[in-house]
Design a protein around this motif. Sequence first.
Motif, PDB file in Angstrom:
ATOM      1  N   ARG A 174       1.138  -0.980  -0.301  1.00 35.35           N
ATOM      2  CA  ARG A 174      -0.226   0.189   0.030  1.00 35.35           C
ATOM      3  C   ARG A 174       1.241   0.814  -0.114  1.00 35.35           C
ATOM      4  N   ASP A 175       2.421   1.148   0.771  1.00 30.98           N
ATOM      5  CA  ASP A 175       2.902   1.965   0.627  1.00 30.98           C
ATOM      6  C   ASP A 175       3.433   2.560  -1.218  1.00 30.98           C
ATOM      7  N   ALA A 176       3.596   1.400  -1.795  1.00 29.46           N
ATOM      8  CA  ALA A 176       3.698   1.635  -2.733  1.00 29.46           C
ATOM      9  C   ALA A 176       3.002   2.477  -3.711  1.00 29.46           C
ATOM     10  N   GLY A 220      15.596  12.739  -1.962  1.00 32.76           N
ATOM     11  CA  GLY A 220      14.770  13.151  -2.834  1.00 32.76           C
ATOM     12  C   GLY A 220      13.523  12.755  -3.633  1.00 32.76           C
ATOM     13  N   ARG A 221      13.428  11.489  -3.470  1.00 34.14           N
ATOM     14  CA  ARG A 221      12.935  10.416  -4.320  1.00 34.14           C
ATOM     15  C   ARG A 221      11.636  10.404  -3.455  1.00 34.14           C
ATOM     16  N   PRO A 222      10.858   9.830  -4.469  1.00 35.67           N
ATOM     17  CA  PRO A 222       9.746   9.581  -4.137  1.00 35.67           C
ATOM     18  C   PRO A 222       9.447   8.242  -2.497  1.00 35.67           C
ATOM     19  N   LEU A 271       3.258   7.422   5.505  1.00 33.26           N
ATOM     20  CA  LEU A 271       4.547   7.659   5.720  1.00 33.26           C
ATOM     21  C   LEU A 271       5.071   9.210   4.943  1.00 33.26           C
ATOM     22  N   THR A 272       4.497  10.256   4.883  1.00 30.23           N
ATOM     23  CA  THR A 272       4.614  11.577   5.194  1.00 30.23           C
ATOM     24  C   THR A 272       4.867  11.817   6.444  1.00 30.23           C
ATOM     25  N   ALA A 273       4.050  11.291   7.245  1.00 32.49           N
ATOM     26  CA  ALA A 273       4.505  11.627   8.475  1.00 32.49           C
ATOM     27  C   ALA A 273       4.972  10.886   8.735  1.00 32.49           C
ATOM     28  N   VAL A 274       6.115   9.759   8.692  1.00 33.58           N
ATOM     29  CA  VAL A 274       7.250   9.619   8.850  1.00 33.58           C
ATOM     30  C   VAL A 274       8.194  10.498   8.748  1.00 33.58           C
TER      31      VAL A 274
END
Length: 186
Positions: free
Chosen positions: A108-110, A164-166, A123-126
């Motif tokens: 799901r992260d992907a 700087g990777r997604p 992921l954004t919060a981490v």
Amino acid sequence: MRNRYLLMRHGHSQANARGLIVSSPERGLAGFGLSPEGGAQLEALLADWRWPVPTGIVHSDFRRTTETAARVAARFGLALAAEPGLRERHFGELEGQGDHHYPEVWARDAESAEHRAFGVEPLTAVAERMGGVIAGLEARHQGETLLLVSHGDPLQILLTALVGRPLTRHREGAPLAPASITPYPG
């Protein structure tokens, strides 16, 4: 960067040995420290230290990271600084369940850096809290070599953000092994 960072995943833990997800402070602060295997990993790592000697150690306040950081601190005569911002990624409803659930989350992260399936920390919060730790250290220190002791998923997310990777690509590289050190900048 004003400092050099040694990003270290904690040694093999009791949670790793039991195949459990331990991501909540309620379980991770007091329980699930290093396993005997983790202790042996750290002895070997410290006997064959190949990185610059750290000038400071900042660590997640979970037991497994605190025990890992304490061993490195004892080797180099350094003080420890606990930092809740370096804690494990919270895995929500999967807390205490088998680690065979990780691939479900990573799939799901992907797809989305914002997903909250199973109540998982996005992921954004981490990336934001881990990046906040780096920003704070950058503001307070200059020319230091700082060892940051954290957990596999948060460190991989941080490294992905730093280059700087997604964030959705954080699992594309090799997983960080227990008791491994990744210098940044490399």
